[in-house]
Design an enzyme around this catalytic site. Structure first.
Site, PDB file in Angstrom:
ATOM      1  N   ASP A   1       0.850  -1.183   0.000  1.00  0.00           N
ATOM      2  CA  ASP A   1       0.000   0.000   0.000  1.00  0.00           C
ATOM      3  C   ASP A   1       0.889   1.237   0.000  1.00  0.00           C
ATOM      4  O   ASP A   1       1.075   1.898   1.027  1.00  0.00           O
ATOM      5  CB  ASP A   1      -0.896  -0.021   1.231  1.00  0.00           C
ATOM      6  CG  ASP A   1      -2.009   1.012   1.171  1.00  0.00           C
ATOM      7  OD1 ASP A   1      -2.231   1.580   0.090  1.00  0.00           O
ATOM      8  OD2 ASP A   1      -2.652   1.247   2.210  1.00  0.00           O
TER       9      ASP A   1
ATOM     10  N   GLU B   1      -6.614   4.889  -8.749  1.00  0.00           N
ATOM     11  CA  GLU B   1      -7.919   5.357  -8.299  1.00  0.00           C
ATOM     12  C   GLU B   1      -8.509   6.453  -9.185  1.00  0.00           C
ATOM     13  O   GLU B   1      -7.806   7.375  -9.621  1.00  0.00           O
ATOM     14  CB  GLU B   1      -7.792   5.874  -6.856  1.00  0.00           C
ATOM     15  CG  GLU B   1      -9.112   6.118  -6.174  1.00  0.00           C
ATOM     16  CD  GLU B   1      -9.026   5.941  -4.672  1.00  0.00           C
ATOM     17  OE1 GLU B   1      -9.971   6.349  -3.984  1.00  0.00           O
ATOM     18  OE2 GLU B   1      -8.020   5.383  -4.183  1.00  0.00           O
TER      19      GLU B   1
ATOM     20  N   LYS C   1      -9.548   1.639  -9.143  1.00  0.00           N
ATOM     21  CA  LYS C   1     -10.108   1.826  -7.799  1.00  0.00           C
ATOM     22  C   LYS C   1     -11.244   2.844  -7.840  1.00  0.00           C
ATOM     23  O   LYS C   1     -11.100   3.931  -8.402  1.00  0.00           O
ATOM     24  CB  LYS C   1      -9.029   2.318  -6.826  1.00  0.00           C
ATOM     25  CG  LYS C   1      -8.079   1.247  -6.375  1.00  0.00           C
ATOM     26  CD  LYS C   1      -7.040   1.793  -5.404  1.00  0.00           C
ATOM     27  CE  LYS C   1      -7.608   1.996  -4.034  1.00  0.00           C
ATOM     28  NZ  LYS C   1      -6.556   2.447  -3.069  1.00  0.00           N
TER      29      LYS C   1
ATOM     30  N   THR D   1     -13.101   0.573  -3.188  1.00  0.00           N
ATOM     31  CA  THR D   1     -12.405   1.047  -2.007  1.00  0.00           C
ATOM     32  C   THR D   1     -13.348   1.851  -1.110  1.00  0.00           C
ATOM     33  O   THR D   1     -14.525   2.006  -1.412  1.00  0.00           O
ATOM     34  CB  THR D   1     -11.176   1.876  -2.431  1.00  0.00           C
ATOM     35  OG1 THR D   1     -10.393   2.196  -1.284  1.00  0.00           O
ATOM     36  CG2 THR D   1     -11.597   3.155  -3.145  1.00  0.00           C
TER      37      THR D   1
ATOM     38  N   PHE E   1     -11.792  -1.421   4.876  1.00  0.00           N
ATOM     39  CA  PHE E   1     -10.809  -0.608   5.606  1.00  0.00           C
ATOM     40  C   PHE E   1     -10.803  -0.949   7.104  1.00  0.00           C
ATOM     41  O   PHE E   1     -11.539  -0.351   7.890  1.00  0.00           O
ATOM     42  CB  PHE E   1     -11.118   0.874   5.394  1.00  0.00           C
ATOM     43  CG  PHE E   1     -10.543   1.451   4.137  1.00  0.00           C
ATOM     44  CD1 PHE E   1     -10.514   0.727   2.961  1.00  0.00           C
ATOM     45  CD2 PHE E   1     -10.036   2.735   4.117  1.00  0.00           C
ATOM     46  CE1 PHE E   1      -9.987   1.258   1.799  1.00  0.00           C
ATOM     47  CE2 PHE E   1      -9.504   3.286   2.958  1.00  0.00           C
ATOM     48  CZ  PHE E   1      -9.475   2.553   1.799  1.00  0.00           C
TER      49      PHE E   1
END
Length: 306
Positions: A17, A89, A125, A149, A171
């Site tokens: 990440d 993203e 994303k 996400t 998350f």
């Protein structure tokens, strides 16, 4: 004895990440993920000066396009170091516009292909709003796979599975943060609300034979990661990856197919919105996450326009 990181790799695919190429080269994950916050951080590093200049030059004065060009440049460099995929993203400000999200995703794929990177090495994303999930479903039908996400609730996870998205990123750490603040207590890993949320989703997907990949994200400590050993994938910061690599204790698998789960659920838009509304934590964290990514996108645009 092998490190906990090596033990974890036996039953979980590890994803870095980060947008830090040096960290990726050192830790050698299978896949990597970026987001506006990570790209903003990467843009401050001297090694990306050339990519910033190229993004400005190629944008024709369009700051949003400059951000996409920079994201693709960073993603392409990362792909040279990993065997798998990069997650890139879509602008968070499009989270409630399904058509605009779909079109921006197509632009990202076109930009990657112009750099010689095929769509099979990219995950798009998208925030797990109703509109985002709908855009992801349309992209999947076009052969473009997605990573949903800012996922905080079981309701979001059910809708993503129904839509046939490739991967979700629940998350863990942000769920933990909310409950810690509101309940005023610490949690052992097995009782951690973020850990329990991912386990519930994983068990539901496996029980009902959904192919959507579960990738736990946003960890605050290595205990959360160890408690999810066996999850399909885990996306982990370089700091926590290094911590796991330095530890040599025994790490056991905690998640595996075959556990019990609730009955199959059929969600429509009305029930999705109501289910999300009834989850105060998920409602707050989704809105907060979109705002945070939007602000970082704006900062990146300002930097690229400088």
């Amino acid at each position: 004895m092998t490190s906990k990181l090596e033990q974890l790799k036996r039953f979980t695919t590890i994803v870095a990440d980060t947008g830090d190429v040096d960290a990726i080269a050192s830790l050698q994950p299978i896949d990597a993920t970026t987001n506006p916050s990570l790209l903003l951080k990467a843009a401050t590093l001297p090694r990306y000066t050339g990519q910033l200049a190229s993004a400005r030059a190629g944008s024709q004065g369009d700051p949003a396009k400059a951000c996409d060009l920079f994201a693709v440049a960073v993603g392409k460099e990362i792909l040279e170091l990993i065997p798998g995929r990069i997650s890139t993203e879509v602008d968070a400000r499009l989270s409630f516009d399904g058509l605009a999200t779909f079109e921006r995703a197509l632009r990202l794929i076109d930009l990657y292909q112009s750099q010689g990177v095929g769509k099979e090495r990219v995950l798009i994303k998208i925030a797990a709003t109703w509109e985002g999930i709908g855009a992801a479903q349309r992209l999947e039908r076009e052969g473009i796979q997605t990573n949903l996400t800012l996922l905080f609730s079981f309701t979001q996870a059910v809708a993503c599975a129904q839509a046939g998205v490739f991967l979700i990123s629940p998350f863990v750490g942000r769920i933990y943060d909310w409950y810690k603040q509101h309940e005023g207590k610490e949690y052992a890993p097995e009782e951690d609300p973020g850990v329990r949320s991912v386990k519930r989703i994983y068990d539901y997907y496996k029980a009902h034979a959904y192919g959507t990949v579960v990738m736990g994200a946003s960890f605050r400590n290595s205990g959360q990661i160890e408690a999810l050993a066996g999850c399909d994938r885990l996306t982990i910061s370089p700091q926590l990856l290094a911590s796991l690599e330095s530890e040599n204790g025994t790490l056991e698998r905690r998640l595996r197919p075959g556990a019990g789960s609730e009955p199959l659920i059929d969600l429509d838009e009305k029930n999705f919105r109501w289910g999300l509304n009834e989850d105060a934590m998920a409602t707050e964290k989704l809105a907060e996450g979109i705002r945070q990514f939007a602000r970082d996108q704006e900062k990146l645009e300002a930097l690229l326009g400088a």
